[in-house]
Write a protein that holds these residues in place. Structure first.
Motif, PDB file in Angstrom:
ATOM      1  N   ARG A  19       0.849  -1.177   0.000  1.00 56.56           N
ATOM      2  CA  ARG A  19       0.000   0.000   0.000  1.00 56.56           C
ATOM      3  C   ARG A  19       0.891   1.235   0.000  1.00 56.56           C
ATOM      4  N   ILE A  51      -7.566   9.649  -9.126  1.00 54.85           N
ATOM      5  CA  ILE A  51      -8.831   9.791  -8.410  1.00 54.85           C
ATOM      6  C   ILE A  51      -9.178  11.269  -8.356  1.00 54.85           C
ATOM      7  N   GLY A  55     -13.463  11.827  -5.009  1.00 57.58           N
ATOM      8  CA  GLY A  55     -13.302  10.392  -4.837  1.00 57.58           C
ATOM      9  C   GLY A  55     -14.303   9.562  -5.609  1.00 57.58           C
ATOM     10  N   ARG A  58     -12.598   7.236 -10.462  1.00 56.07           N
ATOM     11  CA  ARG A  58     -11.271   6.633 -10.440  1.00 56.07           C
ATOM     12  C   ARG A  58     -11.002   6.080 -11.830  1.00 56.07           C
ATOM     13  N   PHE A  69      -5.941  -0.529  -6.564  1.00 54.90           N
ATOM     14  CA  PHE A  69      -7.110   0.247  -6.154  1.00 54.90           C
ATOM     15  C   PHE A  69      -6.629   1.554  -5.556  1.00 54.90           C
ATOM     16  N   SER A  71      -7.547   5.087  -3.484  1.00 59.90           N
ATOM     17  CA  SER A  71      -8.525   5.629  -2.537  1.00 59.90           C
ATOM     18  C   SER A  71      -7.945   6.877  -1.898  1.00 59.90           C
ATOM     19  N   ARG A  72      -8.806   7.629  -1.228  1.00 63.71           N
ATOM     20  CA  ARG A  72      -8.347   8.830  -0.558  1.00 63.71           C
ATOM     21  C   ARG A  72      -9.046   8.995   0.773  1.00 63.71           C
ATOM     22  N   ASP A  73      -8.338   9.583   1.717  1.00 64.74           N
ATOM     23  CA  ASP A  73      -8.880   9.904   3.025  1.00 64.74           C
ATOM     24  C   ASP A  73      -8.562  11.376   3.240  1.00 64.74           C
ATOM     25  N   VAL A  79      -3.701  10.120   0.021  1.00 63.95           N
ATOM     26  CA  VAL A  79      -4.248   9.261  -1.021  1.00 63.95           C
ATOM     27  C   VAL A  79      -3.427   7.986  -1.034  1.00 63.95           C
ATOM     28  N   TYR A  80      -4.103   6.875  -1.259  1.00 70.37           N
ATOM     29  CA  TYR A  80      -3.449   5.568  -1.217  1.00 70.37           C
ATOM     30  C   TYR A  80      -3.543   4.880  -2.581  1.00 70.37           C
ATOM     31  N   HIS A  82      -3.339   0.927  -3.555  1.00 67.11           N
ATOM     32  CA  HIS A  82      -3.236  -0.444  -3.084  1.00 67.11           C
ATOM     33  C   HIS A  82      -2.802  -1.308  -4.264  1.00 67.11           C
TER      34      HIS A  82
END
Length: 121
Positions: A19, A51, A55, A58, A69, A71-73, A79-80, A82
């Motif tokens: 990750r 992304i 969000g 994508r 994959f 994703s973002r927080d 932002v990640y 995976h």
């Protein structure tokens, strides 16, 4: 100073997972589209995934084939990416970048320094 910092790279065996994280300092990632790119030795940099700021959108390069994959927080300003079912050809330096408009414009104004990912047995 506006800065992006990638982390999470390393050595992983084929079929393994990592990750990657892209953290911002000096500004908030909320409102930016974030893209991940990679560059292997002797090859040009290529887009991996992006992304949008909300969000909800994508996109992925064809070579991802459902293995990665994004994703973002926004609460963590991170932002990640995976990475799953990794292959030796995924070996590269991975970079994240920020675009103030959208993934589609392709005008990434801010870049991180990169994190090395090596897939090898």
């Amino acid at each position: 100073q506006l800065q992006l910092v990638e982390s999470g790279g390393g050595l992983v065996q084929p079929g393994g997972s990592l990750r990657l994280s892209c953290a911002a300092s000096g500004f908030t990632l909320e409102g930016f589209a974030i893209g991940w790119f990679r560059q292997a030795p002797g090859k040009e940099r290529e887009g991996v995934s992006c992304i949008d700021s909300g969000g909800g959108t994508r996109n992925y390069a064809d070579f991802v084939e459902g293995r990665f994959f994004i994703s973002r927080d926004n609460a963590k300003n991170t932002v990640y990416l995976h990475l799953n079912s990794m292959k030796p050809e995924d070996t590269a330096v991975y970079y994240c970048a920020a675009d103030s408009i959208s993934c589609a414009t392709g005008e990434f104004d801010y870049w991180g320094q990169g994190t090395q990912v090596t897939v090898s047995s």
